[in-house]
Design a protein around this motif. Structure first.
Motif, PDB file in Angstrom:
ATOM      1  N   GLY A  35      45.427  43.515  72.896  1.00 31.69           N
ATOM      2  CA  GLY A  35      44.692  43.500  71.636  1.00 31.69           C
ATOM      3  C   GLY A  35      44.469  44.864  71.044  1.00 31.69           C
ATOM      4  N   SER A  36      44.897  45.925  71.721  1.00 26.20           N
ATOM      5  CA  SER A  36      44.735  47.276  71.172  1.00 26.20           C
ATOM      6  C   SER A  36      46.000  47.695  70.439  1.00 26.20           C
ATOM      7  N   THR A  37      45.841  48.661  69.551  1.00 30.04           N
ATOM      8  CA  THR A  37      46.967  49.244  68.829  1.00 30.04           C
ATOM      9  C   THR A  37      46.808  50.761  68.840  1.00 30.04           C
ATOM     10  N   SER A  38      47.765  51.448  68.277  1.00 28.46           N
ATOM     11  CA  SER A  38      47.719  52.915  68.255  1.00 28.46           C
ATOM     12  C   SER A  38      46.651  53.454  67.327  1.00 28.46           C
ATOM     13  N   SER A  39      46.025  52.594  66.519  1.00 28.85           N
ATOM     14  CA  SER A  39      44.958  53.060  65.631  1.00 28.85           C
ATOM     15  C   SER A  39      43.573  52.810  66.225  1.00 28.85           C
ATOM     16  N   LEU A  40      43.522  52.481  67.513  1.00 31.94           N
ATOM     17  CA  LEU A  40      42.246  52.278  68.196  1.00 31.94           C
ATOM     18  C   LEU A  40      41.908  53.530  69.009  1.00 31.94           C
ATOM     19  N   PHE A  41      40.659  53.967  68.870  1.00 32.62           N
ATOM     20  CA  PHE A  41      40.191  55.150  69.587  1.00 32.62           C
ATOM     21  C   PHE A  41      38.916  54.795  70.363  1.00 32.62           C
ATOM     22  N   VAL A  42      38.350  55.753  71.082  1.00 33.59           N
ATOM     23  CA  VAL A  42      37.446  55.375  72.189  1.00 33.59           C
ATOM     24  C   VAL A  42      36.141  56.175  72.164  1.00 33.59           C
ATOM     25  N   TRP A  43      35.110  55.478  72.627  1.00 35.87           N
ATOM     26  CA  TRP A  43      33.750  56.007  72.736  1.00 35.87           C
ATOM     27  C   TRP A  43      33.290  55.809  74.185  1.00 35.87           C
ATOM     28  N   ASN A  44      33.072  56.906  74.901  1.00 41.04           N
ATOM     29  CA  ASN A  44      32.541  56.869  76.271  1.00 41.04           C
ATOM     30  C   ASN A  44      31.031  57.006  76.225  1.00 41.04           C
ATOM     31  N   ASP A  45      30.334  55.958  76.643  1.00 43.12           N
ATOM     32  CA  ASP A  45      28.869  55.942  76.613  1.00 43.12           C
ATOM     33  C   ASP A  45      28.358  55.665  78.031  1.00 43.12           C
ATOM     34  N   MET A  46      27.070  55.833  78.234  1.00 48.53           N
ATOM     35  CA  MET A  46      26.396  55.482  79.499  1.00 48.53           C
ATOM     36  C   MET A  46      27.000  56.221  80.697  1.00 48.53           C
ATOM     37  N   ASN A  47      27.616  57.367  80.469  1.00 51.68           N
ATOM     38  CA  ASN A  47      28.415  58.011  81.515  1.00 51.68           C
ATOM     39  C   ASN A  47      27.737  59.216  82.140  1.00 51.68           C
ATOM     40  N   GLU A  48      26.391  59.171  82.207  1.00 46.48           N
ATOM     41  CA  GLU A  48      25.666  60.239  82.915  1.00 46.48           C
ATOM     42  C   GLU A  48      25.868  60.231  84.440  1.00 46.48           C
ATOM     43  N   PRO A  49      26.038  59.156  85.162  1.00 44.39           N
ATOM     44  CA  PRO A  49      26.141  57.768  84.698  1.00 44.39           C
ATOM     45  C   PRO A  49      24.769  57.103  84.636  1.00 44.39           C
ATOM     46  N   SER A  50      24.641  56.131  83.740  1.00 40.95           N
ATOM     47  CA  SER A  50      23.412  55.361  83.630  1.00 40.95           C
ATOM     48  C   SER A  50      23.452  54.182  84.600  1.00 40.95           C
ATOM     49  N   VAL A  51      22.396  54.082  85.417  1.00 46.42           N
ATOM     50  CA  VAL A  51      22.242  52.973  86.370  1.00 46.42           C
ATOM     51  C   VAL A  51      20.815  52.468  86.197  1.00 46.42           C
ATOM     52  N   PHE A  52      20.652  51.286  85.650  1.00 46.16           N
ATOM     53  CA  PHE A  52      19.323  50.820  85.269  1.00 46.16           C
ATOM     54  C   PHE A  52      18.356  50.750  86.458  1.00 46.16           C
TER      55      PHE A  52
ATOM     56  N   GLU B  65      44.344  49.610  59.450  1.00 48.33           N
ATOM     57  CA  GLU B  65      45.424  50.594  59.366  1.00 48.33           C
ATOM     58  C   GLU B  65      46.142  50.504  58.023  1.00 48.33           C
ATOM     59  N   ASP B  66      46.254  49.311  57.467  1.00 51.23           N
ATOM     60  CA  ASP B  66      46.858  49.175  56.140  1.00 51.23           C
ATOM     61  C   ASP B  66      46.088  49.982  55.101  1.00 51.23           C
ATOM     62  N   LYS B  67      44.803  50.158  55.355  1.00 46.28           N
ATOM     63  CA  LYS B  67      43.969  50.968  54.460  1.00 46.28           C
ATOM     64  C   LYS B  67      43.788  52.378  55.001  1.00 46.28           C
ATOM     65  N   LYS B  68      44.593  52.710  56.034  1.00 50.11           N
ATOM     66  CA  LYS B  68      44.639  54.049  56.635  1.00 50.11           C
ATOM     67  C   LYS B  68      43.319  54.416  57.297  1.00 50.11           C
ATOM     68  N   ARG B  69      42.683  53.396  57.878  1.00 54.99           N
ATOM     69  CA  ARG B  69      41.429  53.595  58.602  1.00 54.99           C
ATOM     70  C   ARG B  69      41.605  53.225  60.066  1.00 54.99           C
ATOM     71  N   LYS B  70      40.613  53.601  60.882  1.00 59.16           N
ATOM     72  CA  LYS B  70      40.722  53.449  62.328  1.00 59.16           C
ATOM     73  C   LYS B  70      39.564  52.615  62.868  1.00 59.16           C
ATOM     74  N   LEU B  71      39.758  52.134  64.097  1.00 69.26           N
ATOM     75  CA  LEU B  71      38.717  51.423  64.833  1.00 69.26           C
ATOM     76  C   LEU B  71      38.420  52.198  66.109  1.00 69.26           C
ATOM     77  N   VAL B  72      37.127  52.356  66.434  1.00 68.92           N
ATOM     78  CA  VAL B  72      36.697  52.937  67.707  1.00 68.92           C
ATOM     79  C   VAL B  72      35.936  51.863  68.482  1.00 68.92           C
ATOM     80  N   VAL B  73      36.268  51.734  69.776  1.00 71.27           N
ATOM     81  CA  VAL B  73      35.542  50.798  70.642  1.00 71.27           C
ATOM     82  C   VAL B  73      34.951  51.548  71.827  1.00 71.27           C
TER      83      VAL B  73
END
Length: 904
Positions: free
Chosen positions: A491-508, A416-424
């Protein structure tokens, strides 16, 4: 991200010699409808009831004495809704909720003609009509006395009524119209080792629509196929059933990660849409042909004439028939009609239109910091770095691995100090772990999907044994949304954003690697009813969570793999687990165009391919193509070699830097286009036919595209290419090469030499384009840069364009009207800058620094700048005669001020 150790499915059988995913012939309801008789339903015209919402008729199928209720509702936005349900079902059938965004505003119908054969109803001052025929039942929609669409034209209407399981037997077989002789296949269905028990027996629905005069249809994402839908008589039907398909087959009509049951038909003077609102397993057959007649004002006056026709046959496993016909008449109107139904594209935060760097997985905090520093060291702009599943504590989402990510908030502050974001990443499966508080909360709160015996459903996914959140339940979505709160998500902050994966849903270990259809959701609904909504609901809950986290002030960014109609309201979509090959690069273009015309405007494909290793040329070409597409992310699997842009030698680094830098320069235009998508439904990425609806040669083109109305791009998608052929539409158009400023007449196919340093992009005559002038490290710096304006006059010497400005991150544009739209008009060798709207309150210091006018026929003697309230000023300029280009520099004109520049 799919299970990479799995084989490439749908073509490679498993150890038992059976394929993992079903084809159309493997599905019982599909076979019943395709092999069964055409049922001759009758419309009982004397049951007509006119209501405030349209008209109702009873339908009767004589052989089975099945009675259905037909409702027809014309809506104020030139949309017709056709709804068919059982007259007296033993229980309510599933109606798809939450996709249509509000109550439809219906028009009043009136009877125009009535006979024993048909009833004609009209609305919109008689401009539109509906004709309902008694026997065999069909419903015609007429515009200006011309039949555009016929519903049930080939008597494919099919409606299996729900049955009481305690009365299984002859009644159940009758409900399927005698198309199956074995009761077992009606009440349960076996595929491989999986048994699907149908609680109320067979319940499939289907019907066909004839689109008169049309020979080009599009839509039905998501398939790894061309833009124009193919005739399905030569193979499988298109399947809409969300599945986790690793390294999916090309030119396949089988289901992928997401579904939008929307078909668009286009011809030179009309565009139509057909939206089949059903979230169950659905197949679509497309047949191109010629019909034998053209409808006139009344049936007795029909004149025989062969014309193109497309028949679209929809078949769904359950639910009811809810079909909406969008009448256009043009592409822009259809896009807006669809957006008014399912929602407009969310206006993304500006940072999300920059470049994203992702890998499965960055190893630890030091690795993330090193990659971040590498972009700065190599002077490559980027905005977001991503973490995949390995960042968690044992695949428990909303946690961090304490060994590799011990200080996640510190890492986010560093970015964030470098004005960038994290996605998890945050997937929908929850590890079965009674010692984990999130699992206990979900279990005790009733937030998990259940199996058919009423126990919590368990399946296998990344954590091992997992249970799956029931996002169809509003209380579960609300609970899940709260999990993103800063107090909950440690451990999250306001500069954290989200990726929803495996949500077909995937069931092996599930059937077709997904959830069994007889699993049970809140309200007792079987999973079969709403399967294609599962990812849609997780996406919705995640967006709500991030908005709530900010107190409702900040726009979220969420990427989802699985989607449905309406997912555009929540964020972005990508095309899943692609492969590092030229064929996958090539197919990414029509895949993204198909998503775009179906309302999913914020879309992209993994740059370089998710699996396998691209050679340097392929990687460069993929960056060049993706920089010209809406969502721009490099991503690769953990088995691949590291792929940061500086790892392939200086020449490759330079070319990738150029592609990414050019993307950032063009972001003012991209952001303006996304505002158009948000307000008008127009996708930023457009097939040529959208901008040139009368240009028949452009209808099937899917290797090149328009970015808005101003730019035409033709990415290079084949190896070692020295020349590409580019269609420049419009015989009355002119086009300007953005690299050389050379002018070309339209209505021709141009053979253009290319090197590895170039990709063909042309600015359309008649457009004004704003770019950022200068270099940045991320989008936060972009708003500090001056603008460069390029004017491309049309043959009449005219051009116009628009620029949208706001703060780039908040909802103030919506809540306080804190935005500005500026219009640039060029006529009589004069560029005028004015406000494009009223009452806008946004303030900024952005200036226009440079003006370039292409194709100027003469060198001006002077250039005069007039700013309202100030004296005229003479500006210095350069004129390049070889390409008739005028350049005016050092202007320093505030973009929010009214001004004019005159070439004298």
């Amino acid at each position: 991200m799919a299970e990479v150790s799995q084989p490439i499915v749908s073509v490679i059988p498993d150890d038992e010699g059976k394929e993992k995913f079903k084809k159309s012939g493997d599905v019982a309801f599909y076979r019943r409808q395709m092999e069964g008789p055409n049922l001759q339903h009758r419309a009982l015209l004397d049951t007509l009831v006119l209501t405030e919402r349209g008209a109702r008729f009873e339908l009767l199928e004589p052989d089975t004495q099945t009675k259905l209720l037909l409702s027809v509702s014309p809506c104020k936005n030139d949309t017709v809704r056709i709804l068919i349900d059982e007259m007296e079902p033993i229980k309510a059938r599933y109606r798809v909720p939450d996709v249509i965004t509000g109550e439809l505003q219906c028009e009043q119908l009136r009877v125009e003609r009535r006979s024993k054969l048909c009833v004609s109803l009209s609305w919109s001052s008689g401009r539109h009509q509906i004709c309902v025929w008694h026997f065999p039942f069909r419903l015609e929609i007429l515009c200006e006395d011309k039949v555009m669409v016929t519903f049930n034209s080939r008597s494919k209407l099919w409606f299996e009524t729900l049955q009481d399981p305690t009365r299984r037997g002859c009644e159940g077989r009758a409900s399927s119209h005698g198309s199956e002789s074995q009761e077992d296949t009606l009440w349960k269905e076996t595929f491989r080792q999986f048994v699907d028990v149908k609680a109320n027996g067979p319940s499939s629905v289907g019907s066909d629509l004839s689109l008169h005069g049309f020979s080009h249809v599009f839509g039905l994402p998501e398939h790894a196929d061309g833009l124009q839908l193919r005739d399905t008589r030569d193979g499988d039907a298109y399947r809409l059933f969300n599945l986790d398909v690793f390294a999916y087959d090309l030119q396949s009509r089988l289901g992928l990660y997401g579904s939008v049951p929307l078909v668009l038909a286009h011809k030179q003077d009309r565009t139509l849409g057909v939206f089949w609102l059903n979230a169950s397993d659905t197949f679509v057959n497309v047949h191109y042909s010629s019909s034998d007649h053209q409808a006139g004002e009344i049936p007795s006056l029909r004149r025989r004439r062969r014309e193109p026709q497309t028949d679209v046959h929809w078949l769904s496993e359950s639910g009811l028939i809810d079909c909406l016909v969008l009448l256009g008449p043009g592409p822009q109107q259809v896009f807006k009609q669809y957006a008014q139904l399912t929602g407009f594209q969310a206006l993304p935060p500006l940072f999300s239109l920059g470049y994203h760097q992702c890998r499965w997985n960055y190893n630890d905090e030091a690795d993330v910091r090193a990659v971040d520093a590498g972009f700065d060291h190599h002077d490559i702009p980027y905005d977001v770095i991503w973490l995949d599943i390995e960042h968690t504590d044992g695949k428990r989402y909303f946690t961090w691995d304490p060994a590799t990510f011990p200080n996640p908030s510190g890492l986010q502050r560093h970015l964030e100090d470098k004005k960038r974001k994290l996605v998890v990443i945050s997937d929908p499966h929850i590890k079965v772990d009674p010692d984990w508080s999130m699992y206990r909360e979900a279990r005790d709160g009733g937030h998990f999907v259940k199996n058919r015996d009423g126990e919590i459903y368990r399946g296998s996914c990344w954590p091992g044994e997992s249970s799956y959140l029931d996002f169809s339940r509003a209380d579960t979505r609300a609970w899940y949304s709260r999990c993103f709160g800063l107090d909950k998500y440690k451990g999250s902050t306001s500069s954290l954003f989200v990726w929803n994966d495996m949500n077909e849903p995937s069931v092996f270990d599930g059937p077709e690697q997904t959830m069994p259809k007889d699993a049970v959701h809140y309200g007792g609904w079987e999973h079969r009813e709403l399967h294609n909504l599962y990812g849609f609901y997780q996406h919705m809950a995640t967006a709500d969570g991030l908005i709530t986290r900010s107190g409702g002030s900040e726009r979220p960014f969420i990427l989802t793999r699985s989607f449905f109609a309406g997912s555009q309201r929540f964020g972005a979509v990508w095309t899943g687990d692609n492969v590092a090959s030229w064929e996958y690069l090539k197919v990414s273009v029509p895949m993204l165009l198909s998503l775009s015309v179906a309302g999913i405007a914020f879309c992209g494909a993994d740059v370089g391919g998710f699996v396998q290793d691209p050679d340097p040329e392929l990687l460069v070409r993929w960056y060049q193509a993706a920089a010209l597409q809406p969502f721009f992310r490099g991503h690769s699997a953990k088995e691949t070699k590291r792929r940061e842009p500086w790892l392939f030698g200086q020449e490759v680094t330079d070319r990738i830097r150029t592609a990414i830098t050019q993307r950032y320069c063009l972001l003012p235009y991209w952001y303006t286009l996304f505002h158009q998508a948000h307000t008008c439904g127009l996708p930023p990425l457009r097939p040529l036919w959208v901008e040139f609806p009368a240009e028949q040669s452009a209808f099937s083109v899917d290797h090149q595209f328009m970015i808005g109305g101003a730019l035409l791009a033709c990415p290079v998608t084949e190896a070692q290419v020295k020349e590409v052929k580019v269609l420049l539409p419009g015989s009355n158009e002119v086009w300007y090469d953005v690299h050389s400023a050379e002018e070309f007449k339209g209505g021709r196919t141009l053979a253009l030499p290319v090197t590895l340093d170039t990709v063909p992009v042309f600015q359309r005559g008649g457009s004004v384009l704003c770019r950022a002038a200068g270099r940045v490290s991320c989008t936060a710096d972009l708003q500090l840069l001056p603008l460069s304006i390029t004017v491309a006059p049309n043959p009449q010497g005219l051009a116009d364009g628009e620029l949208y400005l706001d703060d780039g991150h908040s909802f103030r544009f919506r809540d306080r009207k804190s935005f500005s739209r500026r219009r640039f008009s060029f006529l009589s060798d004069r560029l005028i800058c004015r406000a494009a709207g009223e009452g806008e309150t946004f303030e900024c210091d952005t200036v226009v620094q440079t003006l370039t006018v292409l194709g100027l026929k003469r060198k001006p003697s002077s250039v005069i700048v007039h700013v309202n309230g100030a004296e005229d000023v003479s500006a210095a300029f350069e004129f390049l005669e070889s390409c008739s280009t005028l350049t005016v520099k050092d202007l320093e004109l505030r973009v929010l001020t009214d001004w004019e520049i005159q070439m004298c």
